[in-house]
Scaffold this active site. Structure first.
Site, PDB file in Angstrom:
ATOM      1  N   PRO A 186      29.580  19.934  34.641  1.00 34.73           N
ATOM      2  CA  PRO A 186      29.817  20.515  35.965  1.00 34.73           C
ATOM      3  C   PRO A 186      31.312  20.588  36.254  1.00 34.73           C
ATOM      4  CG  PRO A 186      29.190  18.211  36.189  1.00 34.73           C
ATOM      5  CD  PRO A 186      29.123  18.525  34.715  1.00 34.73           C
ATOM      6  N   GLY A 237      32.313  31.053  35.364  1.00 34.63           N
ATOM      7  CA  GLY A 237      33.589  30.637  35.931  1.00 34.63           C
ATOM      8  C   GLY A 237      34.593  31.772  35.900  1.00 34.63           C
ATOM      9  N   GLU A 240      29.566  34.533  32.270  1.00 36.73           N
ATOM     10  CA  GLU A 240      29.385  35.175  33.575  1.00 36.73           C
ATOM     11  C   GLU A 240      30.643  34.894  34.374  1.00 36.73           C
ATOM     12  OE1 GLU A 240      29.151  35.603  37.106  1.00 36.73           O
ATOM     13  OE2 GLU A 240      27.312  34.447  37.419  1.00 36.73           O
ATOM     14  N   CYS A 276      30.302  34.699  43.071  1.00 36.25           N
ATOM     15  CA  CYS A 276      30.845  35.737  42.184  1.00 36.25           C
ATOM     16  C   CYS A 276      30.338  37.115  42.576  1.00 36.25           C
ATOM     17  CB  CYS A 276      30.529  35.415  40.735  1.00 36.25           C
ATOM     18  SG  CYS A 276      28.803  35.088  40.445  1.00 36.25           S
ATOM     19  N   GLU A 303      40.017  39.290  42.662  1.00 38.73           N
ATOM     20  CA  GLU A 303      38.916  38.551  43.260  1.00 38.73           C
ATOM     21  C   GLU A 303      39.478  37.593  44.315  1.00 38.73           C
ATOM     22  OE1 GLU A 303      36.662  35.875  40.738  1.00 38.73           O
ATOM     23  OE2 GLU A 303      34.842  36.524  41.745  1.00 38.73           O
TER      24      GLU A 303
HETATM   25  P1  ADP Z   1      36.897  27.650  38.827  1.00 40.79           P
HETATM   26  O1  ADP Z   1      38.333  27.411  39.118  1.00 40.79           O
HETATM   27  O2  ADP Z   1      36.350  28.759  39.589  1.00 40.79           O
HETATM   28  O3  ADP Z   1      36.052  26.424  38.811  1.00 40.79           O
HETATM   29  P2  ADP Z   1      37.225  27.690  36.002  1.00 40.79           P
HETATM   30  O4  ADP Z   1      36.883  28.799  35.100  1.00 40.79           O
HETATM   31  O5  ADP Z   1      38.603  27.195  35.944  1.00 40.79           O
HETATM   32  O6  ADP Z   1      36.796  28.240  37.390  1.00 40.79           O
HETATM   33  O7  ADP Z   1      36.262  26.456  35.765  1.00 40.79           O
HETATM   34  C1  ADP Z   1      34.897  26.578  35.512  1.00 40.79           C
HETATM   35  C2  ADP Z   1      34.469  25.455  34.617  1.00 40.79           C
HETATM   36  O8  ADP Z   1      35.123  25.557  33.357  1.00 40.79           O
HETATM   37  C3  ADP Z   1      34.793  24.068  35.133  1.00 40.79           C
HETATM   38  O9  ADP Z   1      33.708  23.215  34.849  1.00 40.79           O
HETATM   39  C4  ADP Z   1      36.016  23.688  34.321  1.00 40.79           C
HETATM   40  O10 ADP Z   1      36.207  22.293  34.161  1.00 40.79           O
HETATM   41  C5  ADP Z   1      35.693  24.314  32.993  1.00 40.79           C
HETATM   42  N1  ADP Z   1      36.853  24.566  32.118  1.00 40.79           N
HETATM   43  C6  ADP Z   1      38.146  24.762  32.474  1.00 40.79           C
HETATM   44  N2  ADP Z   1      38.898  25.012  31.376  1.00 40.79           N
HETATM   45  C7  ADP Z   1      38.073  24.960  30.306  1.00 40.79           C
HETATM   46  C8  ADP Z   1      38.231  25.160  28.892  1.00 40.79           C
HETATM   47  N3  ADP Z   1      39.407  25.438  28.353  1.00 40.79           N
HETATM   48  N4  ADP Z   1      37.142  25.053  28.105  1.00 40.79           N
HETATM   49  C9  ADP Z   1      35.937  24.789  28.634  1.00 40.79           C
HETATM   50  N5  ADP Z   1      35.706  24.598  29.946  1.00 40.79           N
HETATM   51  C10 ADP Z   1      36.756  24.679  30.776  1.00 40.79           C
END
Ligand code: ADP
Length: 524
Positions: free
Chosen positions: A173, A221, A243, A277, A375
């Site tokens: 999460p 994300g 997504e 989103c 966005e």
């Molecule tokens: P938001 O800022 O909208 O949460 P992110 O894309 O930054 O969007 O984060 C979505 C999820 O991806 C979070 O659970 C975050 O910890 C995770 N995350 C961030 N960087 C990485 C990465 N390099 N590899 C895998 N998961 C990541």
């Protein structure tokens, strides 16, 4: 989604504290799992997966059913955690249970049908004597990485299909909102379910370690993180489904039911404080309806109650922004628009306390402004007057995103025609968001909104599987025509067969040269 933000949590040693964006209070903490921790959890899950797959669809469905019951029985506790970590209103939080449990039921009810061996009709005369079966085999371990906007619903939109496919699931999460999901996973354990679902907590590094430990990734994300995950998945040669963000356009035709359109825009733009989103991010209204639409929209926006109520209170509508970074992005988009000539007709400011941004209506906007191109992911509705629906479609398609959109008209044929012209993975006619709940239909992002799709009937669960095509001969001749040794005669028969079976006209089917040489060969 927007860039990662770390405002309402702080990492100290190996703990991550989580605080409430509405009050600033600390509401919990979770461990920061290292890559070694992630590998250890992945190993445990992998060990349990073969037995889970062998259980069969019906028994897996029983476990998911018990988990659904547990979720219903603990809904207040779960939603309270959702609220505390995200600052959303009770009404916004409540929908997470609905979405999550509907998803569990859909995949539990349909997995048997979707995962059954498929007998496929062989193609072409040459294969008529073959029996062809396609079977589905779960990826052993699926990683599901989720953002902060729906702490419970987001993992639940994807995980039930993966579990029903027979996969083990390692979830991660968001570092901003890990608490409700941590409790839900504890619920899976509390009902005594097999050890095929777990979570690891932490930020991007933990997420990256998940991508390195699994056989398939489902990610929701930001575009930036999605691209990073896509690159890593390509390096590892594992499939991923992404997504990502959206800039959903709403097209309002002059013949639309304007009251309904305004209510739809208000909910579609401000639900979850705009942190969805697929929220309405920009509105194009045909000139004759523009003034009425804007007046009603301003009235509705001003009537919204903002704050964070508690358990089953429903005394506010719009909650907080989940992170300070998000609040900053929204304010920056409004500021940018105003500096380029836009007018704020409602909202346009942050509250003095808590991470609240008032429901905002912007007019006199154009595509030079960030609020129409990037966005925003916040409670802003920029409205633009257009000459006609065609003009609206051109503007709607002037975007790097293509997640979804909506069309509002009382003319059904026009609605369908406009929907077809929009460059988006889903279009709702006279509604918002509803495509997400049509589990038999795919929810896919075009352009930078993603790769792959969630849901989509059979394809929504088969994406968690490897396919195996089993081809059996019903009758086996001693030798195949293609096998060694090659001879001129066999070659000519092969060429003749190719022509007879493949050519679509008589001249090519019975090419003289080919026929003669075959006859000559037969006479020898
Ligand atoms: P938001 O800022 O909208 O949460 P992110 O894309 O930054 O969007 O984060 C979505 C999820 O991806 C979070 O659970 C975050 O910890 C995770 N995350 C961030 N960087 C990485 C990465 N390099 N590899 C895998 N998961 C990541």
């Amino acid at each position: 989604m927007t860039s990662t933000a770390h405002a309402n949590h702080a990492e100290t040693q190996r703990q991550l504290t989580v605080s409430c964006p509405a009050t600033g209070d600390t509401v919990g903490s979770v461990p920061v799992h290292s890559s070694t921790d992630v590998v250890a959890t992945a190993t445990r899950l992998r060990a349990a997966q073969p037995r889970w797959a062998a259980l069969g669809v019906n028994d897996r469905a029983k476990w998911l059913g018990r988990w659904r019951d547990w979720i219903f029985d603990h809904s207040d506790e779960l939603l309270t955690l959702v609220q505390l970590e995200s600052g959303k209103s009770w009404g916004d939080a409540n929908i997470e249970i609905l979405a999550g449990t509907q998803t569990i039921n859909y995949w539990s009810d349909n997995a048997a049908k979707f995962l059954a061996d498929q007998s496929v009709r062989p193609s072409g005369l040459a294969n008529i004597a073959k029996k062809v079966v396609v079977s589905y085999h779960p990826h052993e371990l699926v990683g599901v990485i989720t953002p902060w906007n729906y702490p419970l619903a987001m993992p639940l939109l994807d995980i039930p299909a993966a579990l029903m496919a027979g996969c083990a699931v390692l979830s991660k999460p968001s570092e901003v909102t890990p608490l409700a999901w941590q409790r839900a996973v504890q619920g899976w354990k509390d009902i005594g379910a097999p050890n095929v679902l777990d979570l690891v907590t932490g930020a991007g590094d933990t997420g990256a370690a998940v991508v390195d430990a699994v056989d398939m990734v489902m990610f929701t994300g930001s575009v930036v993180t999605g691209r990073r995950i896509g690159v890593r998945a390509a390096e590892r040669l594992i499939p991923c489904s992404l997504e990502l963000g959206g800039k959903d356009a709403m097209i309002v035709c002059a013949d639309a039911d304007l009251d309904r359109a305004v209510d739809g825009a208000t909910w579609g733009g401000f639900f979850n404080a705009g942190q969805t989103c697929i929220s309405v991010e920009r509105i194009y209204v045909e000139a004759p309806a523009y003034d009425t639409f804007v007046n009603k929209l301003v009235e509705r926006a001003n009537a919204l109650r903002q704050g964070m109520d508690r358990s089953r209170d429903y005394s506010v509508d719009v909650g907080a922004m989940a992170t300070e970074q998000q609040l900053y992005t929204v304010a920056a988009h409004v500021q940018d628009a105003v500096s380029k000539g836009a007018k704020v007709l409602a909202g346009g400011t942050a509250a003095d306390e808590g991470l609240f941004y008032r429901p905002t209506v912007l007019v006199d906007v154009d595509h030079s402004m960030a609020c129409m191109r990037e966005e925003t992911f916040g409670p802003t509705l920029p409205v633009m007057k257009v000459r006609n629906a065609q003009h609206a479609v051109e503007l709607a398609n002037d975007s790097i995103y293509g997640l979804s959109g909506s069309v509002w008209t009382s003319d059904k044929a026009k609605g369908m025609a406009l929907a077809r012209q929009m460059n988006a993975g889903a279009v709702n006619i006279n509604n918002v968001f509803m495509n997400v709940f049509q589990f038999p239909a795919p929810m896919a992002g075009w352009s930078e909104s993603g790769i792959g799709a969630r849901n989509g009937g059979a394809s929504g669960i088969r994406k968690y599987c490897k396919t195996k095509s089993i081809v059996a001969d019903r009758v086996s001749p001693k030798k195949e025509l293609f096998w060694y040794p090659y001879t001129p005669r066999k070659g000519r028969v092969q060429s003749l067969a190719a022509r007879l079976l493949g050519a679509k006209d008589w001249r090519r089917r019975f090419n003289r040269r080919n026929l003669m040489s075959t006859r000559e060969t037969s006479a020898q």
